[in-house]
Design an enzyme around this catalytic site. Structure first.
Site, PDB file in Angstrom:
ATOM      1  N   HIS A 177       0.813  -1.230   0.000  1.00 62.78           N
ATOM      2  CA  HIS A 177       0.000   0.000   0.000  1.00 62.78           C
ATOM      3  C   HIS A 177       0.844   1.276   0.000  1.00 62.78           C
ATOM      4  O   HIS A 177       0.295   2.369  -0.165  1.00 62.78           O
ATOM      5  CB  HIS A 177      -0.935   0.033   1.214  1.00 62.78           C
ATOM      6  CG  HIS A 177      -2.010  -1.003   1.179  1.00 62.78           C
ATOM      7  ND1 HIS A 177      -2.873  -1.139   0.112  1.00 62.78           N
ATOM      8  CD2 HIS A 177      -2.358  -1.979   2.072  1.00 62.78           C
ATOM      9  CE1 HIS A 177      -3.708  -2.150   0.353  1.00 62.78           C
ATOM     10  NE2 HIS A 177      -3.410  -2.676   1.523  1.00 62.78           N
ATOM     11  N   ASP A 179      -2.907 -10.440  -2.716  1.00 61.02           N
ATOM     12  CA  ASP A 179      -3.462  -9.942  -1.453  1.00 61.02           C
ATOM     13  C   ASP A 179      -4.902  -9.491  -1.735  1.00 61.02           C
ATOM     14  O   ASP A 179      -5.197  -9.010  -2.830  1.00 61.02           O
ATOM     15  CB  ASP A 179      -2.615  -8.760  -0.955  1.00 61.02           C
ATOM     16  CG  ASP A 179      -3.015  -8.290   0.440  1.00 61.02           C
ATOM     17  OD1 ASP A 179      -2.295  -8.627   1.393  1.00 61.02           O
ATOM     18  OD2 ASP A 179      -4.042  -7.586   0.555  1.00 61.02           O
ATOM     19  N   HIS A 186      -6.493  -7.039  -0.746  1.00 57.94           N
ATOM     20  CA  HIS A 186      -6.599  -5.581  -0.940  1.00 57.94           C
ATOM     21  C   HIS A 186      -5.798  -5.184  -2.174  1.00 57.94           C
ATOM     22  O   HIS A 186      -4.741  -5.773  -2.453  1.00 57.94           O
ATOM     23  CB  HIS A 186      -6.054  -4.840   0.285  1.00 57.94           C
ATOM     24  CG  HIS A 186      -6.749  -5.221   1.556  1.00 57.94           C
ATOM     25  ND1 HIS A 186      -6.258  -6.165   2.416  1.00 57.94           N
ATOM     26  CD2 HIS A 186      -7.922  -4.782   2.086  1.00 57.94           C
ATOM     27  CE1 HIS A 186      -7.095  -6.307   3.444  1.00 57.94           C
ATOM     28  NE2 HIS A 186      -8.110  -5.485   3.264  1.00 57.94           N
TER      29      HIS A 186
HETATM   30 ZN   LIG Z   1      -4.377  -7.159   2.448  1.00 57.44          ZN
END
Ligand SMILES: [Zn+2]
Length: 309
Positions: A125, A162, A164
């Site tokens: 991220h 993942d 996300h």
């Molecule tokens: Zn994640």
């Protein structure tokens, strides 16, 4: 296959507030699973600290400085909405980068066929100029750029399963056609990016969003029809995996509902792709995965598959 696993006790010293999902117990659960005799042939290596210059392969100096400044002398400080730091967090993040870079070096010198980097904090991220979602620095982006700089590699593929979206990795490579970024993730879900229409300025980004409750079949379909097709066309010299295990059905943060065997399957498919153009070179890095049992089972199958081929 010769598989290296990079680890360091420092990764347990990145502390977060009570109740935070990205906690040291995640690595303890993985370590327990790795005590099984099946993992005896795994070459476990203590990761060394990466340099601050490595961070600048994917981040601005301003970002590096702002993270260094935000590290508390004691206790725990909040970096942004979801991201916390303790006194050892900066060293832990740099050591994760050191492990990732050593893993890339090992697959290019031929010391290892593939490698897994069992580090925290995670990285996918983190954007060029921004810490986000438990991540300080984008370790996998740094590893990709290091492969290009130190080993003369032209094309690197990053596959992010993942649950996300890897907004940080997408941000860093948005304009860079030498890196293919492919992501399967739940949508809608944090961080909100990763629509199919987000293809990068140079058509080098492939997003395969999945609806909540998709399950194994939809995941495998998307992986085959979007990710594997893109890899076949791109013919990478190195395959990197942002290996989060939070798409597992037990995970408290998402609802994709995969089973551990899906990660085994996806690992096998990526190893096949690496066999075609990348001399089998695969480096995988731990990202998310917040149910201890789901994480340990899934990561153990993933690593077993890397070792078995
Ligand atoms: Zn994640």
């Amino acid at each position: 296959m010769t598989t290296h696993l990079y680890e360091n006790a420092l990764f347990l010293e990145h502390k977060v507030p009570e109740g935070h999902p990205e906690r040291p117990d995640r690595l303890r659960a993985l370590n327990l699973a790795l005590e099984h005799p099946n993992f005896a042939p795994l070459k476990r290596i203590e990761a060394s600290r990466g340099s601050a210059e490595l961070v600048l392969l994917a981040h601005t100096e301003e970002h590096l400085r702002s993270i260094a400044r935000a590290i508390p002398e004691d206790d725990i400080s909040q970096i942004e909405a979801d991201t916390y730091a303790s006194p050892s967090s900066f060293e832990a993040a740099l050591t994760g980068i050191g492990g990732a870079v050593a893993a890339v070096d090992a697959v290019f010198t031929g010391e290892a066929d593939n490698a897994f980097v069992a580090a925290r904090p995670p990285g996918h991220h983190a954007e060029k100029n921004k810490a986000m979602g438990f991540c300080f620095f984008n370790t996998i982006a740094i590893a990709a750029r290091h492969a290009q700089k130190a080993h003369g590699v032209e094309r690197v593929a990053i596959v992010d399963w993942d649950v996300h979206h890897g907004n940080g990795t997408q941000d860093i490579f948005w304009n860079d056609p030498s890196v293919l970024f492919c992501s399967t993730h739940q949508m809608p879900l944090y961080p909100g990016t990763g629509a199919k229409e987000e293809t990068g300025a140079r058509n080098n980004i492939v997003n395969a969003p999945l609806s909540p409750n998709s399950g194994s079949e939809h995941f495998r379909d998307a992986f085959r029809s979007r990710v594997l097709v893109a890899l076949d066309n791109f013919r990478p010299d190195l395959v990197l995996i942002s290996a989060g295990f939070d798409a597992h059905y037990r995970d408290p943060l998402a609802q994709i509902n995969l089973v551990a065997e899906d990660f085994d399957w996806a690992t096998g498919r990526l190893m096949e792709a690496a066999g075609k153009s990348a001399g089998n070179r695969v480096v995988s890095m731990l990202e998310g995965g917040y149910d201890l049992q789901g994480l340990a089972e899934s990561a153990a199958l993933h690593i077993s598959r890397l070792m078995r081929g």
